[in-house]
Design a protein around this motif. Structure first.
Motif, PDB file in Angstrom:
ATOM      1  N   LEU A 291       0.849  -1.060  -0.057  1.00 22.48           N
ATOM      2  CA  LEU A 291       0.059  -0.021  -0.044  1.00 22.48           C
ATOM      3  C   LEU A 291       0.826   1.283   0.063  1.00 22.48           C
ATOM      4  O   LEU A 291       0.517   2.212  -0.681  1.00 22.48           O
ATOM      5  N   SER A 292       1.947   1.269   0.832  1.00 25.92           N
ATOM      6  CA  SER A 292       2.885   2.331   0.773  1.00 25.92           C
ATOM      7  C   SER A 292       3.331   2.716  -0.365  1.00 25.92           C
ATOM      8  O   SER A 292       3.221   3.888  -0.796  1.00 25.92           O
ATOM      9  N   GLU A 293       3.731   1.833  -1.160  1.00 25.87           N
ATOM     10  CA  GLU A 293       4.331   1.814  -2.560  1.00 25.87           C
ATOM     11  C   GLU A 293       3.519   2.461  -3.607  1.00 25.87           C
ATOM     12  O   GLU A 293       3.708   3.579  -4.245  1.00 25.87           O
ATOM     13  N   LEU A 294       2.212   1.827  -3.518  1.00 30.47           N
ATOM     14  CA  LEU A 294       1.171   2.458  -4.581  1.00 30.47           C
ATOM     15  C   LEU A 294       0.743   3.713  -4.295  1.00 30.47           C
ATOM     16  O   LEU A 294       0.478   4.526  -5.044  1.00 30.47           O
ATOM     17  N   VAL A 295       0.389   4.107  -2.952  1.00 31.80           N
ATOM     18  CA  VAL A 295      -0.048   5.295  -2.704  1.00 31.80           C
ATOM     19  C   VAL A 295       1.109   6.576  -2.739  1.00 31.80           C
ATOM     20  O   VAL A 295       1.001   7.717  -3.545  1.00 31.80           O
ATOM     21  N   THR A 296       2.345   6.117  -2.376  1.00 35.83           N
ATOM     22  CA  THR A 296       3.451   6.953  -2.696  1.00 35.83           C
ATOM     23  C   THR A 296       3.693   7.213  -4.176  1.00 35.83           C
ATOM     24  O   THR A 296       3.983   8.276  -4.781  1.00 35.83           O
ATOM     25  N   ASN A 297       3.631   6.130  -5.076  1.00 33.62           N
ATOM     26  CA  ASN A 297       3.725   6.342  -6.327  1.00 33.62           C
ATOM     27  C   ASN A 297       2.470   7.220  -6.954  1.00 33.62           C
ATOM     28  O   ASN A 297       2.774   8.193  -7.765  1.00 33.62           O
ATOM     29  N   ALA A 298       1.318   7.141  -6.397  1.00 31.59           N
ATOM     30  CA  ALA A 298       0.339   8.109  -6.790  1.00 31.59           C
ATOM     31  C   ALA A 298       0.513   9.410  -6.426  1.00 31.59           C
ATOM     32  O   ALA A 298       0.204  10.218  -7.354  1.00 31.59           O
ATOM     33  N   ILE A 299       0.813   9.561  -5.194  1.00 33.92           N
ATOM     34  CA  ILE A 299       1.242  11.002  -4.950  1.00 33.92           C
ATOM     35  C   ILE A 299       2.584  11.730  -5.688  1.00 33.92           C
ATOM     36  O   ILE A 299       2.522  12.723  -5.988  1.00 33.92           O
ATOM     37  N   THR A 300       3.338  10.775  -5.700  1.00 32.73           N
ATOM     38  CA  THR A 300       4.682  11.335  -6.570  1.00 32.73           C
ATOM     39  C   THR A 300       4.625  11.667  -7.941  1.00 32.73           C
ATOM     40  O   THR A 300       5.033  12.614  -8.531  1.00 32.73           O
TER      41      THR A 300
ATOM     42  N   ASP B 115      -6.045   6.957  -8.639  1.00 32.75           N
ATOM     43  CA  ASP B 115      -5.752   8.505  -8.902  1.00 32.75           C
ATOM     44  C   ASP B 115      -5.901   8.946 -10.354  1.00 32.75           C
ATOM     45  O   ASP B 115      -6.306   8.097 -11.171  1.00 32.75           O
ATOM     46  N   ALA B 116      -6.087  10.402 -10.390  1.00 34.32           N
ATOM     47  CA  ALA B 116      -6.487  10.975 -11.500  1.00 34.32           C
ATOM     48  C   ALA B 116      -5.325  11.102 -12.765  1.00 34.32           C
ATOM     49  O   ALA B 116      -5.559  11.605 -13.816  1.00 34.32           O
ATOM     50  N   GLY B 117      -4.130  10.699 -12.336  1.00 32.67           N
ATOM     51  CA  GLY B 117      -2.912  10.851 -13.305  1.00 32.67           C
ATOM     52  C   GLY B 117      -2.988   9.890 -14.476  1.00 32.67           C
ATOM     53  O   GLY B 117      -3.445   8.754 -14.267  1.00 32.67           O
ATOM     54  N   ASP B 118      -2.194  10.203 -15.440  1.00 27.80           N
ATOM     55  CA  ASP B 118      -1.975   9.296 -16.545  1.00 27.80           C
ATOM     56  C   ASP B 118      -0.843   8.416 -16.566  1.00 27.80           C
ATOM     57  O   ASP B 118      -0.686   7.498 -17.359  1.00 27.80           O
ATOM     58  N   SER B 119       0.130   8.631 -15.684  1.00 28.03           N
ATOM     59  CA  SER B 119       1.389   7.931 -15.615  1.00 28.03           C
ATOM     60  C   SER B 119       1.122   6.512 -15.326  1.00 28.03           C
ATOM     61  O   SER B 119       0.097   6.342 -14.521  1.00 28.03           O
ATOM     62  N   ARG B 120       1.813   5.576 -15.797  1.00 27.19           N
ATOM     63  CA  ARG B 120       1.523   4.353 -15.364  1.00 27.19           C
ATOM     64  C   ARG B 120       2.717   3.778 -14.650  1.00 27.19           C
ATOM     65  O   ARG B 120       3.960   3.934 -14.922  1.00 27.19           O
ATOM     66  N   PRO B 121       2.647   2.736 -13.581  1.00 25.58           N
ATOM     67  CA  PRO B 121       3.894   2.291 -13.037  1.00 25.58           C
ATOM     68  C   PRO B 121       4.577   1.241 -13.990  1.00 25.58           C
ATOM     69  O   PRO B 121       3.725   0.454 -14.250  1.00 25.58           O
TER      70      PRO B 121
END
Length: 143
Positions: free
Chosen positions: A50-59, A86-92
């Motif tokens: 969860l930390s990785e996914l939320v941090t990725n969304a924020i960053t 999240d509303a961003g278009d970037s993909r991990p």
């Protein structure tokens, strides 16, 4: 907000501001539900995912002002499905981080902790949903 899915499984959806303090708050919420669902043995791995996914969304998502990040925790028979919207278009995307880099390993870590059970899902509206499944069986994969 607690919900029940069509198949009767419990689900929890919560929105968060795109801010660093949301990571810890989301981790604590998840830990509480895992304990209530009788899944304390996966808490450490689930919180890290969860930390990785939320941090990725924020960053990386860079949502416009006023947008939020949403988390969804779905109880599974042997674990939890974690979703971050999240509303961003970037993909991990997994990439090879250099030894001296302090970031860039999140997708690889999520892949390792889930045994590859993670990906992108559909989302109503703009942006994306990243999901990961955490069960006790990943411990066997890493051994």
């Amino acid at each position: 907000m607690k919900q029940t899915l069509a198949d009767g499984r419990p689900s929890v959806v919560r929105t968060w501001p795109p801010a660093a303090q949301s990571v810890g708050r989301a981790r604590r919420l998840l830990a509480g539900y895992l304990a209530a669902w009788g899944l304390p043995q996966i808490t450490e791995d689930a919180q890290l995912i969860l930390s990785e996914l939320v941090t990725n969304a924020i960053t990386h998502a860079h949502p416009p002002f006023g947008n939020v990040i949403a988390t969804r925790f779905e109880r599974l028979a042997d674990g939890v499905r974690i979703g971050v919207h999240d509303a961003g278009d970037s993909r991990p995307e997994p990439r090879r981080a250099r030894v001296d880099e302090e970031s860039g390993r999140g997708p690889d870590l999520v892949h390792a902790l889930t045994g590859g059970a993670w990906g992108l899902g559909d989302r109503d509206g703009p942006g994306k949903s990243v999901w990961a499944v955490c069960t006790g069986s990943q411990d066997e994969v890493r051994s």
